[in-house]
Design an enzyme around this catalytic site. Structure first.
Site, short mmCIF file in Angstrom:
data_model
loop_
_atom_site.label_atom_id
_atom_site.label_comp_id
_atom_site.label_asym_id
_atom_site.label_seq_id
_atom_site.Cartn_x
_atom_site.Cartn_y
_atom_site.Cartn_z
N ASP A 1 -46.92 -22.00 -0.21
CA ASP A 1 -46.26 -20.70 -0.09
C ASP A 1 -44.85 -20.72 -0.70
OD1 ASP A 1 -45.99 -18.09 0.88
OD2 ASP A 1 -45.02 -18.79 2.71
N ASP A 2 -44.14 -21.81 -0.50
CA ASP A 2 -42.76 -21.88 -0.98
C ASP A 2 -42.69 -21.97 -2.50
OD1 ASP A 2 -41.46 -22.01 1.68
OD2 ASP A 2 -42.70 -23.81 1.84
N ASN B 1 -33.17 -18.39 3.18
CA ASN B 1 -33.34 -17.98 4.58
C ASN B 1 -32.82 -19.06 5.51
OD1 ASN B 1 -34.85 -15.62 3.86
ND2 ASN B 1 -36.55 -16.97 3.42
N ARG C 1 -38.41 -29.28 5.86
CA ARG C 1 -37.49 -28.32 5.22
C ARG C 1 -37.79 -26.94 5.80
NH1 ARG C 1 -38.10 -23.84 3.44
NH2 ARG C 1 -39.10 -23.93 1.41
N LYS D 1 -45.93 -17.47 10.56
CA LYS D 1 -46.62 -17.10 9.31
C LYS D 1 -48.03 -16.60 9.62
CE LYS D 1 -43.72 -18.52 5.95
NZ LYS D 1 -43.33 -17.87 4.71
N TYR E 1 -40.35 -13.33 12.39
CA TYR E 1 -40.17 -14.01 11.11
C TYR E 1 -38.66 -14.21 10.88
CZ TYR E 1 -41.74 -14.94 6.29
OH TYR E 1 -42.02 -15.51 5.08
N GLU F 1 -46.51 -25.32 4.05
CA GLU F 1 -45.31 -24.52 4.33
C GLU F 1 -44.15 -25.43 4.73
OE1 GLU F 1 -45.62 -20.87 4.25
OE2 GLU F 1 -43.47 -21.16 4.06
N ASP F 2 -43.03 -25.21 4.08
CA ASP F 2 -41.77 -25.86 4.46
C ASP F 2 -41.84 -27.39 4.54
OD1 ASP F 2 -40.99 -23.26 4.43
OD2 ASP F 2 -40.13 -23.21 6.42
N1 LIG Z 1 -37.37 -15.61 0.10
C1 LIG Z 1 -38.43 -16.38 0.15
O1 LIG Z 1 -39.57 -15.91 0.17
C2 LIG Z 1 -38.27 -17.86 0.16
C3 LIG Z 1 -37.04 -18.42 0.35
N2 LIG Z 1 -36.90 -19.78 0.34
C4 LIG Z 1 -35.57 -20.30 0.62
O2 LIG Z 1 -35.08 -20.98 -0.51
C5 LIG Z 1 -34.24 -22.03 -0.09
C6 LIG Z 1 -34.60 -23.27 -0.86
O3 LIG Z 1 -35.91 -23.65 -0.58
P1 LIG Z 1 -36.63 -24.77 -1.48
O4 LIG Z 1 -36.61 -24.41 -2.91
O5 LIG Z 1 -37.94 -25.04 -0.88
O6 LIG Z 1 -35.67 -26.02 -1.21
P2 LIG Z 1 -35.49 -27.32 -2.06
O7 LIG Z 1 -34.84 -28.30 -1.18
O8 LIG Z 1 -36.76 -27.68 -2.75
O9 LIG Z 1 -34.43 -26.88 -3.22
C7 LIG Z 1 -33.10 -26.59 -2.99
C8 LIG Z 1 -32.39 -26.63 -4.31
O10 LIG Z 1 -31.05 -26.17 -4.12
C9 LIG Z 1 -30.18 -27.09 -4.72
N3 LIG Z 1 -28.88 -27.10 -4.04
C10 LIG Z 1 -28.60 -27.51 -2.80
N4 LIG Z 1 -27.27 -27.40 -2.56
C11 LIG Z 1 -26.73 -26.91 -3.69
C12 LIG Z 1 -25.40 -26.59 -4.08
N5 LIG Z 1 -24.37 -26.73 -3.25
N6 LIG Z 1 -25.22 -26.11 -5.33
C13 LIG Z 1 -26.24 -25.96 -6.17
N7 LIG Z 1 -27.52 -26.24 -5.86
C14 LIG Z 1 -27.76 -26.72 -4.63
C15 LIG Z 1 -30.86 -28.44 -4.61
O11 LIG Z 1 -30.26 -29.32 -5.56
P3 LIG Z 1 -30.73 -30.83 -5.75
O12 LIG Z 1 -32.09 -30.73 -6.35
O13 LIG Z 1 -29.73 -31.38 -6.70
O14 LIG Z 1 -30.74 -31.46 -4.41
C16 LIG Z 1 -32.29 -28.03 -4.93
O15 LIG Z 1 -32.49 -27.98 -6.31
C17 LIG Z 1 -34.40 -22.13 1.43
O16 LIG Z 1 -33.27 -21.55 2.04
C18 LIG Z 1 -35.61 -21.30 1.75
O17 LIG Z 1 -35.50 -20.64 2.97
C19 LIG Z 1 -37.95 -20.62 0.10
C20 LIG Z 1 -39.20 -20.11 -0.07
C21 LIG Z 1 -39.45 -18.70 0.00
C1 LIG Z 2 -39.82 -17.51 3.41
C2 LIG Z 2 -40.08 -18.91 3.35
O1 LIG Z 2 -41.21 -19.32 3.18
C3 LIG Z 2 -38.99 -19.85 3.44
O2 LIG Z 2 -37.84 -19.44 3.52
O3 LIG Z 2 -39.28 -21.04 3.46
MG LIG Z 3 -41.42 -21.38 3.65
#
Ligand SMILES: NC(=O)C1=CN([C@@H]2O[C@H](COP(=O)(O)OP(=O)(O)OC[C@H]3O[C@@H](n4cnc5c(N)ncnc54)[C@H](OP(=O)(O)O)[C@@H]3O)[C@@H](O)[C@H]2O)C=CC1
Ligand SMILES: CC(=O)C(=O)O
Ligand SMILES: [Mg+2]
Length: 482
Positions: free
Chosen positions: A196-197, A338, A83, A101, A30, A173-174
């Site tokens: 999941d996200d 991540n 993503r 996963k 993972y 996922e992603d």
């Molecule tokens: N720990 C866990 O279990 C999980 C972790 N994640 C992690 O979370 C991260 C985001 O995933 P996800 O939400 O799906 O991605 P998205 O692309 O949906 O969202 C990313 C967000 O971050 C913002 N962003 C990007 N760059 C900047 C910056 N420089 N300053 C401020 N904001 C910024 C984007 O802004 P804008 O909307 O303006 O483009 C957007 O709102 C990934 O790294 C993923 O690995 C995700 C799911 C689970």
């Molecule tokens: C953990 C997870 O689902 C992610 O980083 O997208």
């Molecule tokens: Mg994910």
């Protein structure tokens, strides 16, 4: 690569190894290693795992599904690779994620490996580097969008239901957020779907926040939340916190949302930006003057909880952590992004810059940190705590739809598993070493909710649901024949 070889050569031994050494091997199967494996997927590719469905299969997806050797599928994890973690568009190479996963579904949640189907939908990639890479295994074209994309996804969703029935769980996922929210909304009334996200992450973070109340000594409703990142993870978590608080306080969700603020790449989400915001951000556009960056937002909003869901590594700078520590005795900081390279800060940075006062959790693992003679153990705020047990709960109850109350039930089950010893080390999640026991509790809570909501298809309801969950779990032992 060695583990993949083992998985193919002796699946039972692979799972035995993974279950018995979960804390050591999770960072390989993972995050963070799975991210690197996806980036290098083309050059380390030996044999295919999972099912690839491409634009070229349009009109025959049902036939493609029928090619999969197993008939009885309970869980599908599907991506389109746009993503992958915080690494962006990896196209077809994202297959490492559904495969990883689902390995956790079996090892952590006890869903039979043969009942798991990893799928990658290949609609092309916009990653120029991959398009020019001779070892890229996917379609060499820009991503299909609009009608072409939605027709392919629709054919896939219909074919899955036709081939495997109504009770197969489809975990998205992603996907990039411009498709993820739409797909979830479109299929949540007709299929057993779970993103999941958006949803799994929401449930795991809520569990951490509920559990952290024991360390902050203040109820969730008294907190103010600030997110860096307003995408799938950020707004998904925000929405579940608001739902939880509204139930606790007997208040409306709209009222609860007022305690939650989000910053995206353009700054604080405020009312004056509303017209240009994507729909999923609109509920978070509160009345406030524009603020252009995170530090400014911290000073203006004075949050007690800071959550990183931006995918931008090291964006929680020394100034950010110090600002959080000047406002709070015990700042609660979660760096969810991540893999490790994208984490908003490291555990060492969080503890050092807060002078040992931060309560910290991160999406990818960090080693314990020693600061001024004290050892701080951070835990992983990662949806891996939730989705295996969540899926098991849906499977054992024969659920036909996912409901938000099930996410709350899963979060409560996880929060309830944090021990006194965990808290003493500064942890807000239990250790992964007891994950199968935790998953059984989560599964039982989710299944119980499914029965309460009338969404369970497996009747009669078992008398002891925890026992039912435990006894349904796949275990990699050899049967005794005499
Ligand atoms: N720990 C866990 O279990 C999980 C972790 N994640 C992690 O979370 C991260 C985001 O995933 P996800 O939400 O799906 O991605 P998205 O692309 O949906 O969202 C990313 C967000 O971050 C913002 N962003 C990007 N760059 C900047 C910056 N420089 N300053 C401020 N904001 C910024 C984007 O802004 P804008 O909307 O303006 O483009 C957007 O709102 C990934 O790294 C993923 O690995 C995700 C799911 C689970
Ligand atoms: C953990 C997870 O689902 C992610 O980083 O997208
Ligand atoms: Mg994910």
């Amino acid at each position: 690569m060695a583990l993949t070889e083992l998985q193919e050569r002796n699946e039972r031994l692979f799972y035995k190894l993974l279950i018995d050494n979960v804390e050591e091997l999770l960072p390989i199967v993972y995050t963070p290693t799975v991210g690197e494996a996806c980036q290098k997927f083309g050059s380390i590719f030996r044999r295919p795992q999972g099912l690839f469905i491409s634009l070229k299969d349009k009109g025959k997806i049902l036939d493609v599904l029928k090619n999969w050797p197993e008939r009885n599928i309970q869980v599908i994890v599907v991506t389109d690779g746009e993503r992958i973690l915080g690494l962006g568009d990896l196209g077809c190479q994202g297959m490492g994620i559904p495969v990883g996963k689902l390995a956790l579904y079996s090892a952590l949640g006890g869903v039979r490996p043969s009942a798991c189907l990893p799928v990658t939908i290949d609609v092309g990639t916009n990653n120029e580097k991959l398009l020019n890479d001779e070892f890229y295994i996917g379609l060499r074209q820009k991503r299909a969008t609009g009608q072409e994309y939605s027709e392919l996804l629709n054919e896939f969703m219909s074919a899955v239901k036709q081939n495997y029935g109504e009770k197969v769980l489809i975990q998205f996922e992603d996907f990039a957020n411009h498709n993820a929210f739409e797909l979830l909304a479109k299929y949540s009334d007709t299929h057993l779907v779970f993103n999941d996200d958006i949803q799994g992450t929401a449930s795991v973070v809520l569990a951490g926040l509920v559990s952290a109340q024991k360390l902050t000594n203040s109820p969730l409703a008294e907190h103010t939340f600030l997110f860096l990142g307003a995408g799938e993870a950020g707004t998904g978590i925000a929405e579940l916190i608001a739902l939880y608080m509204s139930k606790q306080m007997n208040a409306s969700v709209e009222e609860s949302r007022k305690k939650i603020w989000l910053v995206d790449s353009k700054g604080l989400i405020v009312n004056s930006r509303k017209d240009s915001l994507q729909d999923f951000k609109k509920p978070w556009a509160h009345e406030h003057e524009p603020v252009k960056d995170l530090l400014g937002a911290i000073k203006a909003i004075k949050p007690t909880v800071l959550i990183g869901s931006s995918g931008v590594g090291r964006s929680f700078t020394k100034e950010v952590i110090e600002a959080m520590s000047s406002i709070n005795e015990r700042p609660l900081i979660m760096a969810l992004s991540n893999p490790t390279t994208q984490s908003e800060c490291t555990a060492e940075e969080a503890y050092t810059w807060s002078k040992g006062r931060a309560i910290f959790a991160s999406g990818s693992p960090f080693d314990p940190v020693e600061y001024e003679g004290k050892v701080f153990v951070s835990t992983q705020a990662n949806n891996a705590y939730i989705f295996p047990g969540f899926g098991l709960g849906l499977v054992i109850s024969g659920a036909i739809r996912v409901h938000d109350d099930m996410l709350l039930a899963a979060a409560e089950a996880l929060a309830g598993q944090v021990s006194k010893e965990n808290y003493e080390k500064g942890m807000i999640y239990p250790s992964f070493s007891s994950i199968r026991k935790i998953s059984a509790q989560i599964a039982a809570n989710v299944a119980t909710k499914a029965y309460e909501l009338g969404l369970a298809g497996r009747l009669p309801r078992p008398k002891d649901i925890v026992k039912c969950a435990e006894s349904s779990m796949y275990s990699p032992t050899y049967r005794l024949y005499r």
